[in-house]
Design a protein around this motif. Structure first.
Motif, PDB file in Angstrom:
ATOM      1  N   ARG A  25       2.703   6.696  14.572  1.00 40.32           N
ATOM      2  CA  ARG A  25       2.427   6.353  13.077  1.00 40.32           C
ATOM      3  C   ARG A  25       1.085   7.488  12.626  1.00 40.32           C
ATOM      4  O   ARG A  25       0.674   8.319  13.406  1.00 40.32           O
ATOM      5  CB  ARG A  25       1.935   5.016  13.025  1.00 40.32           C
ATOM      6  CG  ARG A  25       2.793   4.142  13.023  1.00 40.32           C
ATOM      7  CD  ARG A  25       2.031   2.665  12.956  1.00 40.32           C
ATOM      8  NE  ARG A  25       0.778   2.506  13.419  1.00 40.32           N
ATOM      9  CZ  ARG A  25       0.427   1.786  14.625  1.00 40.32           C
ATOM     10  NH1 ARG A  25       1.034   0.995  15.291  1.00 40.32           N
ATOM     11  NH2 ARG A  25      -0.903   1.626  14.779  1.00 40.32           N
ATOM     12  N   ALA A  26       1.033   7.506  11.324  1.00 37.05           N
ATOM     13  CA  ALA A  26      -0.050   8.539  10.513  1.00 37.05           C
ATOM     14  C   ALA A  26      -1.257   8.432  11.236  1.00 37.05           C
ATOM     15  O   ALA A  26      -2.116   9.550  11.253  1.00 37.05           O
ATOM     16  CB  ALA A  26       0.026   8.465   8.963  1.00 37.05           C
ATOM     17  N   ASP A  27      -1.725   7.186  11.343  1.00 35.96           N
ATOM     18  CA  ASP A  27      -3.190   6.997  11.975  1.00 35.96           C
ATOM     19  C   ASP A  27      -3.589   7.511  13.599  1.00 35.96           C
ATOM     20  O   ASP A  27      -4.443   7.277  13.876  1.00 35.96           O
ATOM     21  CB  ASP A  27      -3.613   5.675  11.670  1.00 35.96           C
ATOM     22  CG  ASP A  27      -2.670   4.544  12.383  1.00 35.96           C
ATOM     23  OD1 ASP A  27      -1.705   4.886  12.898  1.00 35.96           O
ATOM     24  OD2 ASP A  27      -3.209   3.309  12.438  1.00 35.96           O
TER      25      ASP A  27
END
Length: 77
Positions: free
Chosen positions: A44-46
């Motif tokens: 995921r982006a985080d």
């Protein structure tokens, strides 16, 4: 003889279940995306590190210089 029958039954159950897994057919008839194994999932982006990249900074400086030079060439764009 009893051990042979047990081994044959076990072998039949093992081969039968793997054959179903390979064909993708199921008893319920529902087909959909299966979740990827934990080691093979898309991050995921985080979860992606947000580090500064020297090459990206150099590219941005070069793009800014090119934009400054083209501005006099391309009027009214």
């Amino acid at each position: 003889m009893k051990k042979l029958a047990m081994a044959a039954t076990f072998l039949l159950l093992t081969i039968g279940s793997s054959a179903v897994a390979q064909t993708g057919s199921s008893s319920s008839g529902k087909q959909g995306p299966w979740p990827a194994p934990v080691g093979h999932r898309q991050p995921r982006a985080d979860e992606v590190p947000q580090g500064k990249d020297a090459a990206a900074d150099k590219e941005k400086r070069e793009d800014a210089e090119l934009d400054r030079r083209i501005k006099s060439i391309c009027r009214g764009c």
